[in-house]
Design a protein around this motif. Structure first.
Motif, PDB file in Angstrom:
ATOM      1  N   ARG A 183       0.808  -1.219   0.000  1.00  0.00           N
ATOM      2  CA  ARG A 183       0.000   0.000   0.000  1.00  0.00           C
ATOM      3  C   ARG A 183       0.841   1.270   0.000  1.00  0.00           C
ATOM      4  N   GLN A 231     -11.576   0.834 -12.512  1.00  0.00           N
ATOM      5  CA  GLN A 231     -12.044  -0.083 -11.474  1.00  0.00           C
ATOM      6  C   GLN A 231     -10.982  -1.156 -11.245  1.00  0.00           C
ATOM      7  N   ARG A 233      -8.519  -3.971  -9.914  1.00  0.00           N
ATOM      8  CA  ARG A 233      -8.543  -5.107  -8.988  1.00  0.00           C
ATOM      9  C   ARG A 233      -7.237  -5.208  -8.209  1.00  0.00           C
ATOM     10  N   TRP A 234      -6.119  -4.817  -8.869  1.00  0.00           N
ATOM     11  CA  TRP A 234      -4.811  -5.008  -8.246  1.00  0.00           C
ATOM     12  C   TRP A 234      -4.023  -3.702  -8.042  1.00  0.00           C
ATOM     13  N   GLU A 236      -3.865   0.483  -8.215  1.00  0.00           N
ATOM     14  CA  GLU A 236      -4.601   1.731  -8.328  1.00  0.00           C
ATOM     15  C   GLU A 236      -3.640   2.888  -8.596  1.00  0.00           C
ATOM     16  N   THR A 246      -4.107  -2.162  -4.598  1.00  0.00           N
ATOM     17  CA  THR A 246      -5.443  -1.878  -4.048  1.00  0.00           C
ATOM     18  C   THR A 246      -5.525  -2.417  -2.633  1.00  0.00           C
TER      19      THR A 246
END
Length: 247
Positions: A183, A231, A233-234, A236, A246
């Motif tokens: 993150r 959108q 999934r992995w 961003e 993500t």
């Protein structure tokens, strides 16, 4: 498996082909040359080189099409060389699967330095330092995993929901870097420096073209993963900064 130091030079001008062969030979490579794209693709198929240099302006099949065909069969490092100096040409080369784009005329020392930098890229990723980073899968310590996306740094394998995904060296390295960071946001400049192999070098200048190249690599990576930027999934996008996994 340790890769052999084999290089393929695809260049229609004999004198430049000879110069490139000499530069790579001095760097310890066994060099094989081809004068056109079709023969070059066949050489890559037969010799399985670690590095391939590729001229853009060749008769018949040009360098962009040649790069695409090489990418369909090999993960060799591709360095494109061209007298075209416009940014759009460099981006087109990266989109075709090249790892680097060098303008002609080039200095042999600079070319060798750029190839050495590519070969310095880490192939074994370390555990993330951040507490909220995505943890590695619990198999053998070589896998990183995030929401069905798995990457093995030892074997250079990437899978999504059990299906293998073919990535270029640069795409693989960017994905590995993001999986380790978790993150934590990785700026485009950080990723550009990582791809240059300059993490431990004082030169940390990153041009607009370098940042744009990261955007191209990321777009190609997302396309291959089947991910929508709106959108994700992995991965961003952090606007104005870079990328992170993500939640």
């Amino acid at each position: 498996m340790q890769e052999s130091r084999i290089a393929v030079v695809i260049e229609d001008e004999a004198d430049i082909r000879s110069l490139l062969s000499t530069v790579l030979g001095q760097a310890g490579f066994e060099v094989h040359g081809a004068a056109n794209g079709a023969d070059g693709v066949q050489l890559v198929r037969e010799r399985r080189p670690l590095v391939t240099t590729l001229d853009v302006n060749m008769p018949g099949m040009d360098g962009f099409e040649t790069a695409k065909r090489i990418r369909a069969i090999s993960s060799t490092y591709i360095v494109m060389l061209s007298a075209r100096t416009e940014e759009i040409d460099a981006l087109q080369g990266l989109e075709a699967g090249a790892d680097d784009y060098v303008a002609k005329p080039f200095r042999p020392r600079e070319l060798r330095a750029r190839i050495d930098a590519m070969l310095r890229r880490p192939r074994h990723v370390a555990p993330a330092e951040s507490a909220d980073a995505a943890p590695p899968a619990a198999d053998d310590g070589s896998w990183l995993e995030h929401r069905g996306l798995r990457l093995n740094a030892e074997t250079h394998i990437v899978t999504v929901d059990g299906h293998d995904i073919e990535l270029t060296r640069s795409e693989f390295d960017i994905l590995a870097d993001l999986l380790v960071a978790g993150r934590r946001v990785r700026a485009k400049s950080d990723l550009a420096i990582m791809l240059r192999g300059d993490q431990y070098v004082a030169n940390d200048f990153v041009s607009d073209s370098d940042a744009r190249a990261i955007e191209v690599h990321m777009a190609n990576l997302r396309r291959k993963l089947g991910e929508s930027p709106s959108q994700p999934r992995w991965i961003e996008t952090v606007r104005g900064v870079g990328y992170r996994l993500t939640a």
